[in-house]
Design a protein around this motif. Structure first.
Motif, PDB file in Angstrom:
ATOM      1  N   UNK A 178       0.719  -1.260   0.064  1.00 30.44           N
ATOM      2  CA  UNK A 178      -0.003   0.096   0.144  1.00 30.44           C
ATOM      3  C   UNK A 178       0.817   1.473  -0.076  1.00 30.44           C
ATOM      4  N   UNK A 179       2.107   1.425  -0.277  1.00 27.11           N
ATOM      5  CA  UNK A 179       2.761   2.275  -0.229  1.00 27.11           C
ATOM      6  C   UNK A 179       3.012   3.136  -1.562  1.00 27.11           C
ATOM      7  N   UNK A 180       2.331   2.259  -2.660  1.00 25.31           N
ATOM      8  CA  UNK A 180       2.344   2.916  -3.923  1.00 25.31           C
ATOM      9  C   UNK A 180       1.323   2.195  -4.646  1.00 25.31           C
ATOM     10  N   UNK A 181       0.936   2.973  -5.668  1.00 28.17           N
ATOM     11  CA  UNK A 181      -0.142   2.488  -6.474  1.00 28.17           C
ATOM     12  C   UNK A 181       0.060   3.024  -8.070  1.00 28.17           C
ATOM     13  N   UNK A 182      -0.429   2.072  -9.184  1.00 27.43           N
ATOM     14  CA  UNK A 182      -0.182   2.717 -10.349  1.00 27.43           C
ATOM     15  C   UNK A 182      -1.153   3.671 -10.673  1.00 27.43           C
TER      16      UNK A 182
END
Length: 435
Positions: free
Chosen positions: A372-376
């Motif tokens: 959950x530290x990044x997303x597209x």
């Protein structure tokens, strides 16, 4: 930020052009960094590691300085080390540019001892402000910058079949192709051009069929740099369809190269101001034409492509790929073109469709998204970022300690693959990270 944190390095993941030149710029501002590269070739990255002098820069040498405030840095280096290539109007071999990037990194290290630490290893995770290597080593920093370059194409999935070359940038990927073998190429952009140049240099005499959605080839630069025109308000504001009509009129009156040069310095601002819906329409309808006019070829390379077409050794087809079927000695591509289904086959298929940004593009990206530290980005251009280049977490909030630089930042900045554009991002990040 407390004194202990400020004394820590900026951790840069990826030692190609973007990462190496950020480390150099930070050092010039007195900021220590740790530069992590999977291999031992710090500086050139994939783009400038080629040993084939047929692979030329796609930007004139006079515009390829790695330093924003020293525009003649590259041509001055050429004049000293390779004077026969020092014409600012020419398109130098990419091999020489790789040597220049290494030279600048080494020279900066010597001038600022102790401010750049090189580490060879593969980063598999980022925890807080630390990078975790595959060996388990933890490298602590005060911020982490992902400068990992483009992921490999993914149109042909894993490419485990021996007749499918899923990543043409893998060393010796094209050597199995025999001189008289025909090839199918997915994609008709700059990577396709590099593949043909590589094949030709190894004595290939076969025929190539390149398939892309629109069947467009990159355009050529003119004989000299084209002066930009001043774009009127109607080319910058309003519905995309109205802007496009204005651009067509301007191109007819002034030439399309001058129009594109007019857009170049303001593309970032226009992309940042566009809504998600406008960006989506641009990608669906205009991107193929933007790409072939914006990312051009050296005139001599364009002439080689024209010759291959005249000799009936290169055919470019427009169509939508439905599936790829490999067999023991060939690969079939099933496509839809002109509302009809067609099948093409050849002994080899080469995937030149461009970077495959998805949740599994690299182990590092997959790990960041999973936690959950990044997303597209919703348009699948890369990781979702804010306008400073910070990675957005799953809930949309920007991570204060995690940045992206270079091609993977395309979702936020659109033009982040050419040196003049990356150079601007390096300056902006340096201003943020230097203490």
């Amino acid at each position: 930020m407390n004194d202990a944190a400020s004394s820590l390095p900026v951790v840069i993941v990826g030692g190609g052009f973007s990462g190496a030149m950020l480390a150099a710029r930070l050092a010039e501002r007195g900021q220590i960094s740790t530069l992590i590269e999977r291999g031992d070739a710090f500086g050139p990255g994939v783009a400038y590691s080629t040993s084939n002098d047929a692979h030329r820069l796609n930007v004139r040498a006079g515009r390829m300085s790695a330093v924003a405030d020293r525009p003649a840095d590259f041509t001055d280096w050429l004049a000293t080390h390779h004077p026969d290539q020092a014409d600012a109007n020419d398109f130098a071999p990419r091999r020489l540019y790789g040597l220049y990037v290494r030279y600048r990194l080494n020279k900066t290290e010597a001038a600022h001892p102790g401010l750049i630490r090189r580490v060879t290893g593969a980063v598999i995770a980022v925890e807080g402000r630390s990078a975790i290597l595959s060996t388990g080593e933890r490298i602590e920093g005060r911020a982490v910058v992902l400068a990992t370059g483009n992921p490999a194409p993914r149109t042909t999935s894993t490419g485990e079949d021996g007749r499918i070359i899923a990543n043409p940038w893998t060393p010796d990927a094209l050597t199995p192709i025999r001189p008289d073998d025909d090839v199918l190429i997915l994609g008709a952009g700059l990577t396709m051009v590099d593949v043909l140049l590589t094949l030709s240099s190894q004595g290939w005499r076969g025929r190539a069929t390149a398939v892309s959605r629109r069947g467009l080839l990159p355009r050529a630069h003119g004989p000299h740099h084209d002066a930009p025109i001043d774009l009127p308000p109607e080319a910058l504001n309003g519905p995309l369809s109205a802007r496009l009509a204005t651009v067509r009129r301007l191109a007819t009156a002034h030439g399309w190269r001058r129009v594109m040069e007019g857009y170049r310095p303001i593309t970032l601002d226009l992309w940042g101001a566009a809504t998600q819906a406008e960006r989506g329409r641009f990608l669906r309808h205009l991107r193929p034409w933007w790409d072939v006019h914006r990312h051009r070829l050296a005139p001599e390379i364009a002439a080689e492509l024209d010759q291959l077409i005249k000799e009936d050794r290169l055919t470019v087809r427009a169509g939508r790929i439905r599936k790829v079927t490999p067999s023991a000695d060939s690969v079939a591509v099933h496509l839809t073109a002109n509302n009809a289904d067609q099948t093409l086959s050849a002994p080899w298929l080469i995937d030149c469709t461009g970077p495959g940004h998805d949740a599994a593009s690299t182990p590092l990206t997959a790990a960041l998204i999973a936690e959950g530290r990044a997303r597209l980005d919703p348009l699948k251009l890369g990781l979702d970022l804010d306008q400073t280049g910070r990675v957005r977490c799953a809930d949309g909030t920007p991570d204060p300690d995690l940045y992206v630089l270079g091609p993977p930042a395309r979702a936020a900045f659109w033009e982040t693959i050419a040196v003049p554009d990356i150079r601007q991002r390096i300056e902006a990040l340096t201003d943020l990270l230097a203490v």
